[in-house]
Design a protein around this motif. Structure first.
Motif, mmCIF file in Angstrom:
data_model
loop_
_atom_site.group_PDB
_atom_site.id
_atom_site.type_symbol
_atom_site.label_atom_id
_atom_site.label_comp_id
_atom_site.label_asym_id
_atom_site.label_seq_id
_atom_site.Cartn_x
_atom_site.Cartn_y
_atom_site.Cartn_z
ATOM 1 N N UNK A 19 46.307 40.901 36.669
ATOM 2 C CA UNK A 19 45.607 40.327 35.526
ATOM 3 C C UNK A 19 44.251 39.796 35.972
ATOM 4 N N UNK A 20 43.213 40.048 35.168
ATOM 5 C CA UNK A 20 41.876 39.511 35.420
ATOM 6 C C UNK A 20 41.488 38.590 34.276
ATOM 7 N N UNK A 21 41.092 37.363 34.618
ATOM 8 C CA UNK A 21 40.713 36.385 33.600
ATOM 9 C C UNK A 21 39.401 35.729 34.005
ATOM 10 N N UNK A 22 38.821 34.994 33.080
ATOM 11 C CA UNK A 22 37.598 34.266 33.368
ATOM 12 C C UNK A 22 37.871 33.182 34.399
ATOM 13 N N UNK A 23 36.943 33.021 35.331
ATOM 14 C CA UNK A 23 37.082 31.994 36.339
ATOM 15 C C UNK A 23 36.200 30.792 36.054
ATOM 16 N N UNK A 24 36.470 29.713 36.758
ATOM 17 C CA UNK A 24 35.679 28.495 36.606
ATOM 18 C C UNK A 24 35.584 27.816 37.966
#
Length: 212
Positions: A90-95
């Motif tokens: 899974x690829x999601x937005x990072x912070x």
């Protein structure tokens, strides 16, 4: 703009500029530079990866030239923000962000070779770096708190570029630098400690060197 393209443009600008000749001689100098950075992705020992946005680097140095060689001590700061996080397919937005505050000892070689108005250089350095990962997280993924950690350890770098004499004392420089920091053991709350790869940074940079 890709940092490699930026480096090419900067070097080309120096190649076609009009120089003011300055003879190489033994002397002390101060130098500073600003760099546009591109970071390698970093991984953890739990299978989570993150990509890093382009960032910046600032350096300052005090050195001494000895013929074709220069030795210097350098202080620098680098910072970039996290772009995306990946794990379990899974690829999601990072912070969050990563940074490095460093002290280095460098050696440069300025060969007696002129490329039109400019003179090339190559160099390398070793030292210590305080690598910090702050509030790095995968946005929207439950059960995984932000990761933060700091590690101080061995760092190294390689440099190459060209210098354009502007006067008897001043030289404009443009070049490429690769910089690497140590790994970090990050605290992930109740999940315990996670090892995060150190920062590997490519930079296109421009700077000034003043002889005195």
């Amino acid at each position: 703009m890709d940092f490699r393209a930026l480096a090419t443009v900067a070097v080309a600008a120096l190649l076609f500029a009009h120089p003011s000749a300055a003879a190489a001689q033994d002397s002390s100098y101060v130098a500073g530079s600003f760099g546009y950075t591109s970071a390698d992705d970093f991984e953890t020992d739990v299978g989570v990866e993150a990509s890093i946005k382009n960032g910046y680097a600032v350096t300052g140095a005090l050195g001494r030239s000895f013929g074709a060689f220069r030795g210097e001590v350098e202080g620098s700061y680098r910072r970039s923000k996290v772009d995306q996080a990946r794990g379990l397919g899974v690829t999601v937005e990072g912070n969050g962000d990563v940074s490095a505050l460093s002290a280095m000892a460098n050696i440069y070689f300025d060969p007696a070779l002129e490329l039109g108005p400019v003179r090339p250089y190559v160099g390398g350095g070793i030292g210590v770096s305080r690598f910090k990962a702050r509030d790095v997280e995968a946005v929207g993924v439950p059960g995984i708190p932000p990761v933060s950690g700091t590690e101080t350890g061995f760092a190294w770098q390689l440099m190459a570029g060209v210098g354009l004499p502007l006067s008897e004392e001043a030289t404009l420089t443009a070049g490429y630098r690769y910089f690497a920091t140590p790994d970090v053991n990050a605290n992930v709350g109740s999940l315990g400690s996670v090892e995060v790869d150190g920062l590997g940074l490519h930079a296109a940079e421009i700077g000034l060197r003043f002889r005195f």
